[in-house]
Structures are given as structure tokens and as C-alpha cells.
Enzyme design. Structure first.
Site, PDB file in Angstrom:
ATOM      1  N   GLY A  15     -17.830  21.602 -15.365  1.00 26.38           N
ATOM      2  CA  GLY A  15     -17.389  22.972 -15.547  1.00 26.38           C
ATOM      3  C   GLY A  15     -17.807  23.615 -16.851  1.00 26.38           C
ATOM      4  CG  ASN A  17     -22.924  27.553 -16.578  1.00 25.15           C
ATOM      5  OD1 ASN A  17     -23.203  28.321 -17.491  1.00 25.15           O
ATOM      6  ND2 ASN A  17     -23.821  26.764 -16.005  1.00 25.15           N
ATOM      7  NE  ARG A  67     -22.390  23.275   5.709  1.00 22.08           N
ATOM      8  CZ  ARG A  67     -22.698  22.366   4.791  1.00 22.08           C
ATOM      9  NH1 ARG A  67     -22.329  22.540   3.531  1.00 22.08           N
ATOM     10  NH2 ARG A  67     -23.365  21.282   5.124  1.00 22.08           N
ATOM     11  CG  MET A  92     -22.886  19.967  -7.116  1.00 17.93           C
ATOM     12  SD  MET A  92     -24.371  20.910  -7.584  1.00 17.93           S
ATOM     13  CE  MET A  92     -25.643  19.862  -6.898  1.00 17.93           C
ATOM     14  NE  ARG A  93     -18.730  21.366   0.748  1.00 17.52           N
ATOM     15  CZ  ARG A  93     -18.837  20.812   1.960  1.00 17.52           C
ATOM     16  NH1 ARG A  93     -19.550  19.715   2.120  1.00 17.52           N
ATOM     17  NH2 ARG A  93     -18.265  21.368   3.013  1.00 17.52           N
ATOM     18  CG  ASN A 109     -25.295  29.516  -7.784  1.00 16.93           C
ATOM     19  OD1 ASN A 109     -24.513  28.912  -8.508  1.00 16.93           O
ATOM     20  ND2 ASN A 109     -26.291  28.910  -7.162  1.00 16.93           N
ATOM     21  CG  HIS A 111     -31.456  27.712  -9.451  1.00 17.76           C
ATOM     22  ND1 HIS A 111     -31.046  26.653  -8.682  1.00 17.76           N
ATOM     23  CD2 HIS A 111     -32.801  27.568  -9.610  1.00 17.76           C
ATOM     24  CE1 HIS A 111     -32.093  25.905  -8.381  1.00 17.76           C
ATOM     25  NE2 HIS A 111     -33.170  26.436  -8.929  1.00 17.76           N
ATOM     26  CG  ASP A 147     -31.195  28.008  -5.199  1.00 20.31           C
ATOM     27  OD1 ASP A 147     -30.030  28.291  -5.514  1.00 20.31           O
ATOM     28  OD2 ASP A 147     -31.626  26.845  -5.176  1.00 20.31           O
ATOM     29  CB  ALA A 175     -30.604  29.828 -21.768  1.00 18.46           C
TER      30      ALA A 175
END
Length: 313
Positions: A15, A17, A67, A92-93, A109, A111, A147, A175
Site C-alpha cells: 500500500g 501508493n 470474479r 492485483m485483480r 490506476n 502503472h 492498461d 515518481a
């Protein structure tokens, strides 16, 4: 200052971020607050940090659930805490299409690459192996395509001689912490931004046949080419402090009915008469399909028959 936008953060690990978003939210004038940290891993370290900082948490293992079932439970927790935005921070899903669709434009999100380069995993190693001069990170809106959502911001990080994936990842993380909080703040504010709201109206108005844009009375104005006007976007018109769409209606009776039904959202636009209504755009919950329908209806009220025949009403 207006009420802060409520944000839920989904995590699967440490966690870091999430922590960056949380601490940024406590700075003066930050437009958002973290109301929930949720995870598919009850043992995730980020949950313990959130608890220590007084943030509500929710955890549900995904094992044994479809899901869709797991997404529904996570979403229920998000909604129960009043969140209007979701930030994925090492979650991570892969999310179900229905969940993504319901949070369109309100879920983002981060990346660890300069998308569209290197979606998926092992981004730093791939950038080094390709001989790139820079790696970096990207914040993007979440779409059904992994993504590939619209980019909200990027930061490039130099790849030094002898760089390893681990050393590059450590610097990219700095960053990420800077970029994510800024992009989230910009996203939650755009729903009240006159520039962004006008652009949303523009894209829908200009999709109508023979539509053109002009400026009238200092406002963006849309009409039929060399013909009548069917919409204006007012921003603080005559100092009213509101951003609104002005469209044509049937007359005074409909105007009165609309205002009585929702006096916060609908109002009489100054100097426009009884056959126009103003619809607030700056309340943070615009139904853009509904706005498109208002525009289409207003366009049909003034369009010549030859153009109206082009539309399937």
C-alpha cells in the site's frame, strides 16, 4: 471550500501508493479524502497502515468466489462508505466488465511504465532489455482493456548505465507517489470544472447533424449551421456561480414542472424566457446520456425538416 470527494482505494500488498494518496489528502486544499481501503488479501500490510491512520478497511479473500461475486462484495463496501471514486493501488485483480462499466470515468490506476509501452508485468526489466533511455509511470482511467484506458498523466524516469529492474523500480516508485495524488486531485475536480464540462457538452452537441459552435453573450453556443441556436453552456452567468446547460423546452408549464421536481438541478436562465431551461452541470453527478438526450430534443425543436429527417427519434 466544497465538500471533498470521497475515494476508496483498493490494494493487494504494502500500500505505498495508497499511503501517498492518504497523506496528500491531508494537505491544505486537497479536493479528496480517503474513506476506505479495501483488499482481496486480509494480510495485506497496507490494511494495517490504514487502520493505524484511522481509515476504514475491508478485506475479502477472492478464493472460492467468482470474479463477479468478489467484485460485487468489494463494490458494496465501497458504496457503503459513500465513495464516488476508486483508486487502484497495487490491486492485483482483473476486474469484471460490469464493475468497470459502472465506475467508468471514476476509477483510475497507476502503472509502472510509460504506456502504451509495456502493459502488464515486468515493466522495468522489459524497458531495460529494450535499451530504452527512460522508464516511468502512468496514471490512467480504468477500462475493460487492461492498461489501455485514457492517460491522465505520466512521469519519465531515466534509465542509468548498469540499471537493474530493482533499482529502476525504486526510483519509479518515487515518481508514482508524486504523480498519483496529483492526477487523482485533478480527476475529482474536473466534474465541477467549466472547461471540462463544456467539452463534454461540445462533444455531444457537435455530433448532431449540421451543428456548429459559436460564442454568444460570452458563452459557448451551439446551433444549426446558419440557423437557430439549440444550446448554451453558461458559467457563472450574471454572477450566479453555476455551470449549466441551457436547452429549449415546450414552454412555461414544463419549465415550472422541472423546477418543482428538482429545484437544485433545474432553474430559469436569466433573460432566456419560458421556453428554455437551465440544467446544472456542476453538481458532480451528471448523467451524460441524459444530457445528450436533452441536446437532441432541443436540436429537434429548431432544426429544419430536412435535417430533422436525418435523425431517428
Amino acid at each position: 471550500m466544497p465538500d471533498k470527494a470521497k475515494v476508496a482505494v483498493l490494494i493487494s500488498g504494502s500500500g505505498t501508493n495508497m499511503a501517498a494518496l492518504l497523506y496528500a489528502s491531508r494537505l491544505p486544499d486537497c479536493p479528496y479524502e480517503i474513506v476506505l481501503v479495501a483488499s482481496n488479501r486480509p494480510e495485506a500490510e497496507g490494511l494495517r497502515l490504514a487502520e493505524a491512520e484511522g481509515i476504514a478497511t475491508f478485506a475479502l479473500p477472492h478464493k472460492g468466489l467468482s470474479r463477479e461475486e468478489h467484485d460485487a462484495a468489494m463494490e458494496a463496501a465501497v458504496l457503503a462508505h459513500g465513495a464516488r471514486f476508486i483508486a487502484l493501488a497495487g490491486y492485483m485483480r482483473i476486474l469484471s466488465d460490469g464493475f468497470v462499466a459502472r465506475w467508468q470515468e471514476r476509477m483510475l490506476n497507476i502503472h509502472p511504465s510509460l504506456l502504451p509501452k509495456y502493459p502488464g508485468l515486468h515493466t522495468h526489466a522489459r524497458a531495460i532489455e529494450a535499451g530504452d533511455s527512460h522508464g516511468g509511470c502512468t496514471v490512467h482511467l480504468v477500462t475493460a482493456d487492461l492498461d489501455e484506458g485514457p492517460v491522465l498523466g505520466q512521469v519519465a524516469v531515466a534509465i542509468r548505465p548498469g540499471e537493474t529492474a530493482e533499482s529502476l523500480a525504486a526510483r519509479v516508485l518515487f515518481a508514482e507517489h508524486q504523480l498519483y495524488a496529483r492526477c487523482l486531485a485533478e480527476l475529482v475536480q474536473r466534474e465541477t470544472s467549466p472547461v471540462w464540462l463544456t467539452e463534454q457538452v461540445r462533444s455531444r452537441a457537435m455530433a448532431l447533424p449540421a451543428a456548429e459552435e459559436t460564442v454568444s453573450h460570452g458563452m459557448a453556443c451551439f446551433g444549426v449551421t446558419k440557423g437557430k441556436k439549440f444550446a448554451w453552456v453558461s458559467s457563472d452567468h450574471h454572477g450566479d456561480g453555476r455551470v449549466a446547460l441551457l436547452v429549449k423546452i415546450s414552454g412555461a408549464d414544463e419549465q415550472e414542472q422541472l423546477i418543482e421536481s428538482d429545484p437544485v438541478r433545474f432553474f430559469r436562465p436569466a433573460y432566456f424566457g419560458a421556453d428554455w431551461i437551465a440544467i446544472r452541470l456542476d453538481l458532480g453527478d451528471v448523467d451524460w446520456d441524459d444530457i445528450a438526450e436533452w441536446l437532441r430534443r432541443s436540436w429537434s425543436a429548431i432544426a429544419p425538416r430536412r435535417l430533422a429527417a436525418m435523425m431517428d427519434f
